[in-house]
Enzyme design. Structure first.
Site, PDB file in Angstrom:
ATOM      1  N   ASN A 103      -9.936  -0.773  -0.116  1.00  0.00           N
ATOM      2  CA  ASN A 103      -8.480  -0.642  -0.103  1.00  0.00           C
ATOM      3  C   ASN A 103      -7.909  -1.088  -1.451  1.00  0.00           C
ATOM      4  O   ASN A 103      -7.925  -2.268  -1.770  1.00  0.00           O
ATOM      5  CB  ASN A 103      -7.935  -1.512   1.042  1.00  0.00           C
TER       6      ASN A 103
ATOM      7  N   HIS B 246      -3.677   6.658   3.282  1.00  0.00           N
ATOM      8  CA  HIS B 246      -4.041   5.391   2.641  1.00  0.00           C
ATOM      9  C   HIS B 246      -5.458   5.013   3.069  1.00  0.00           C
ATOM     10  O   HIS B 246      -5.801   5.090   4.243  1.00  0.00           O
ATOM     11  CB  HIS B 246      -3.038   4.319   3.066  1.00  0.00           C
TER      12      HIS B 246
ATOM     13  N   CYS C  88       0.814  -1.225   0.000  1.00  0.00           N
ATOM     14  CA  CYS C  88       0.000   0.000   0.000  1.00  0.00           C
ATOM     15  C   CYS C  88       0.846   1.273   0.000  1.00  0.00           C
ATOM     16  O   CYS C  88       0.345   2.350  -0.312  1.00  0.00           O
ATOM     17  CB  CYS C  88      -0.936   0.014   1.198  1.00  0.00           C
TER      18      CYS C  88
HETATM   19  N1  ACO Z   1     -18.397  -9.767   8.416  1.00  0.00           N
HETATM   20  C1  ACO Z   1     -18.856 -10.092   9.616  1.00  0.00           C
HETATM   21  N2  ACO Z   1     -18.057 -10.446  10.631  1.00  0.00           N
HETATM   22  C2  ACO Z   1     -16.739 -10.426  10.429  1.00  0.00           C
HETATM   23  C3  ACO Z   1     -16.187 -10.097   9.193  1.00  0.00           C
HETATM   24  C4  ACO Z   1     -17.074  -9.763   8.165  1.00  0.00           C
HETATM   25  N3  ACO Z   1     -16.654  -9.411   6.944  1.00  0.00           N
HETATM   26  N4  ACO Z   1     -14.836 -10.165   9.285  1.00  0.00           N
HETATM   27  C5  ACO Z   1     -14.557 -10.533  10.539  1.00  0.00           C
HETATM   28  N5  ACO Z   1     -15.696 -10.714  11.239  1.00  0.00           N
HETATM   29  C6  ACO Z   1     -15.873 -11.115  12.610  1.00  0.00           C
HETATM   30  C7  ACO Z   1     -14.692 -11.881  13.136  1.00  0.00           C
HETATM   31  O1  ACO Z   1     -14.799 -13.250  12.802  1.00  0.00           O
HETATM   32  C8  ACO Z   1     -14.781 -11.630  14.616  1.00  0.00           C
HETATM   33  O2  ACO Z   1     -15.755 -12.497  15.147  1.00  0.00           O
HETATM   34  P1  ACO Z   1     -15.510 -13.191  16.592  1.00  0.00           P
HETATM   35  O3  ACO Z   1     -15.411 -12.042  17.553  1.00  0.00           O
HETATM   36  O4  ACO Z   1     -16.704 -14.038  16.750  1.00  0.00           O
HETATM   37  O5  ACO Z   1     -14.209 -13.939  16.453  1.00  0.00           O
HETATM   38  C9  ACO Z   1     -15.359 -10.218  14.693  1.00  0.00           C
HETATM   39  O6  ACO Z   1     -15.952  -9.961  13.422  1.00  0.00           O
HETATM   40  C10 ACO Z   1     -14.344  -9.161  14.988  1.00  0.00           C
HETATM   41  O7  ACO Z   1     -13.236  -9.333  14.111  1.00  0.00           O
HETATM   42  P2  ACO Z   1     -11.963  -8.460  14.255  1.00  0.00           P
HETATM   43  O8  ACO Z   1     -10.900  -9.001  13.362  1.00  0.00           O
HETATM   44  O9  ACO Z   1     -11.656  -8.280  15.691  1.00  0.00           O
HETATM   45  O10 ACO Z   1     -12.491  -7.065  13.669  1.00  0.00           O
HETATM   46  P3  ACO Z   1     -11.753  -5.698  13.652  1.00  0.00           P
HETATM   47  O11 ACO Z   1     -12.573  -4.714  14.361  1.00  0.00           O
HETATM   48  O12 ACO Z   1     -10.298  -5.803  14.027  1.00  0.00           O
HETATM   49  O13 ACO Z   1     -11.813  -5.323  12.099  1.00  0.00           O
HETATM   50  C11 ACO Z   1     -10.445  -5.321  10.099  1.00  0.00           C
HETATM   51  C12 ACO Z   1     -11.183  -6.169  11.140  1.00  0.00           C
HETATM   52  C13 ACO Z   1     -11.473  -4.470   9.381  1.00  0.00           C
HETATM   53  C14 ACO Z   1      -9.742  -6.235   9.125  1.00  0.00           C
HETATM   54  C15 ACO Z   1      -9.427  -4.404  10.808  1.00  0.00           C
HETATM   55  O14 ACO Z   1      -8.655  -5.158  11.694  1.00  0.00           O
HETATM   56  C16 ACO Z   1      -8.509  -3.692   9.841  1.00  0.00           C
HETATM   57  O15 ACO Z   1      -8.924  -2.813   9.114  1.00  0.00           O
HETATM   58  N6  ACO Z   1      -7.204  -4.016   9.885  1.00  0.00           N
HETATM   59  C17 ACO Z   1      -6.204  -3.303   9.058  1.00  0.00           C
HETATM   60  C18 ACO Z   1      -6.241  -3.680   7.624  1.00  0.00           C
HETATM   61  C19 ACO Z   1      -5.272  -2.805   6.868  1.00  0.00           C
HETATM   62  O16 ACO Z   1      -5.132  -1.641   7.129  1.00  0.00           O
HETATM   63  N7  ACO Z   1      -4.519  -3.298   5.937  1.00  0.00           N
HETATM   64  C20 ACO Z   1      -3.575  -2.382   5.295  1.00  0.00           C
HETATM   65  C21 ACO Z   1      -2.703  -2.923   4.419  1.00  0.00           C
HETATM   66  S1  ACO Z   1      -3.421  -3.890   3.139  1.00  0.00           S
HETATM   67  C22 ACO Z   1      -2.147  -4.199   2.023  1.00  0.00           C
HETATM   68  O17 ACO Z   1      -1.010  -3.919   2.245  1.00  0.00           O
HETATM   69  C23 ACO Z   1      -2.525  -4.914   0.747  1.00  0.00           C
END
Ligand code: ACO
Length: 331
Positions: A286, A256, A116
């Site tokens: 993203n 980003h 990214c």
């Molecule tokens: N729909 C419904 N539920 C979901 C989904 C979904 N799409 N995805 C995950 N969940 C569930 C999980 O299974 C979890 O359930 P559980 O509590 O029963 O285990 C719950 O939702 C919470 O999941 P978390 O992973 O804790 O959710 P979080 O609030 O951390 O959000 C996310 C996840 C959006 C991926 C976040 O962590 C994020 O944005 N991370 C950074 C990503 C990023 O910036 N990447 C950048 C670089 S990308 C690159 O370089 C190509």
């Protein structure tokens, strides 16, 4: 006499594929909901490359617009840099496919892999090549077709990504200096947090790697989230310090666009005025290396950047990599 070569930004362009995939479409594909995706990420829809289209096709469409905006001929370009983690093929470089499509045969061409942060790494590379006198006119493209490396059964990742491309043309100048600062960072201790494990020398393609979906993007979302906030805020501050500027000098911040919650947290941590933050994550998700330059091009076309206004880009991605730069947009 001052012989220092400056860098002028001549033009920008962007392109996203026509196909729109909404959160409601995703509800029919995996166990998720529009409500979850919107509240956790800010994303409402994303663009998806069509069958037969490649990353270099997206790059080509964005580049044509940037070249037109720059009012140069393809023959003027002497370096093409393509930032991508979703190349047309592992070999040759997507930059070479793009060069052929543009018929820009006076140029050298290679790819940059910084996920990214790729576009900002591209800006830094263009600056170094121009200031050293090696090249005069450089086309930098950030392009990604992440939908091609997405596991569409994994709700943790498939709701996050989208496809698109953006391009910028830089040229040597005796009077202008539009790249006020660049700051880059990386930490290879965290390679495993965000990767596509197979298809390289570590795990060459095999029936097993395909069966185990090892050619798809994997991410430890929570860990990435925390480091992203810290490193993007740090990048924003460092790029500002190098340029000798403060928040009041910046007209628009373009972080980003991975997740609205990350953008909000970065703004808070870095003391950035939220009204000056450009957001388009709701439309595209993203797009990795394409995000900052697509946003910059759209902001320019929407009149969000006045002639000569300063814009700060900050990004973070797989590697892990991060960086920031301050650009003067005189277009
Ligand atoms: N729909 C419904 N539920 C979901 C989904 C979904 N799409 N995805 C995950 N969940 C569930 C999980 O299974 C979890 O359930 P559980 O509590 O029963 O285990 C719950 O939702 C919470 O999941 P978390 O992973 O804790 O959710 P979080 O609030 O951390 O959000 C996310 C996840 C959006 C991926 C976040 O962590 C994020 O944005 N991370 C950074 C990503 C990023 O910036 N990447 C950048 C670089 S990308 C690159 O370089 C190509």
């Amino acid at each position: 006499m001052n012989n220092k070569i400056g860098v002028k930004i001549l033009g920008t362009g962007s392109y996203v594929p026509e196909k729109v995939l909404t959160n409601f479409d995703l509800e029919k594909m995996v166990e998720t909901s529009d409500e979850w995706i919107t509240t956790r990420t800010g994303i409402r829809e994303r663009r998806i490359i069509s069958e037969g289209q490649t990353s270099s096709d997206l790059a080509y469409n964005a580049s044509l617009k940037a070249i037109e905006n720059a009012k140069i001929s393809v023959n003027d370009i002497d370096l093409i840099l393509v930032a991508t983690v979703t190349p047309d093929m592992p070999l040759p470089a997507t930059a070479c496919f793009l060069q052929q499509k543009l018929q820009a045969f006076n140029s050298a061409a290679f790819d940059i892999s910084a996920a990214c942060t790729g576009f900002i790494y591209g800006v830094a590379t263009a600056k170094a090549f121009i200031e050293s006198g090696i090249y005069k006119t450089v086309l930098v493209v950030g392009v990604e077709a992440l939908s091609r490396v997405t596991d569409w059964t994994d709700r943790n990742t498939c709701v996050l990504f989208g496809d698109g491309a953006g391009a910028m043309v830089f040229q040597a100048s005796e009077t202008d200096n539009d790249i006020l600062s660049v700051y880059l960072g990386a930490d290879g201790n965290h390679t495993a947090l965000l990767d596509i494990p197979a298809g390289g020398t570590a795990n060459p393609a095999s029936h097993e790697t395909v069966d185990k979906k090892m050619h798809a993007i994997k991410m430890a979302g929570k860990d990435v989230f925390k480091i992203a906030v810290t490193k993007m805020a740090e990048s924003a501050e460092k790029a500002m310090k190098i340029a000798g500027k403060t928040d009041k000098d910046i007209e628009l911040y373009i972080p980003h666009q991975a997740n609205l919650r990350i953008i909000d947290a970065v703004a808070k941590k870095a003391g950035i005025n939220k009204d000056k933050v450009y957001i388009n994550v709701h439309k595209y998700g993203n797009m990795s290396a394409a995000t900052t330059i697509v946003a910059l091009d759209e902001a320019r076309q929407e009149g969000r950047i006045s002639k000569g206004g300063l814009v700060e880009l900050v990004a973070f991605g797989g590697g892990l990599t991060w960086g920031g730069c301050i650009l003067r947009i005189g277009l």
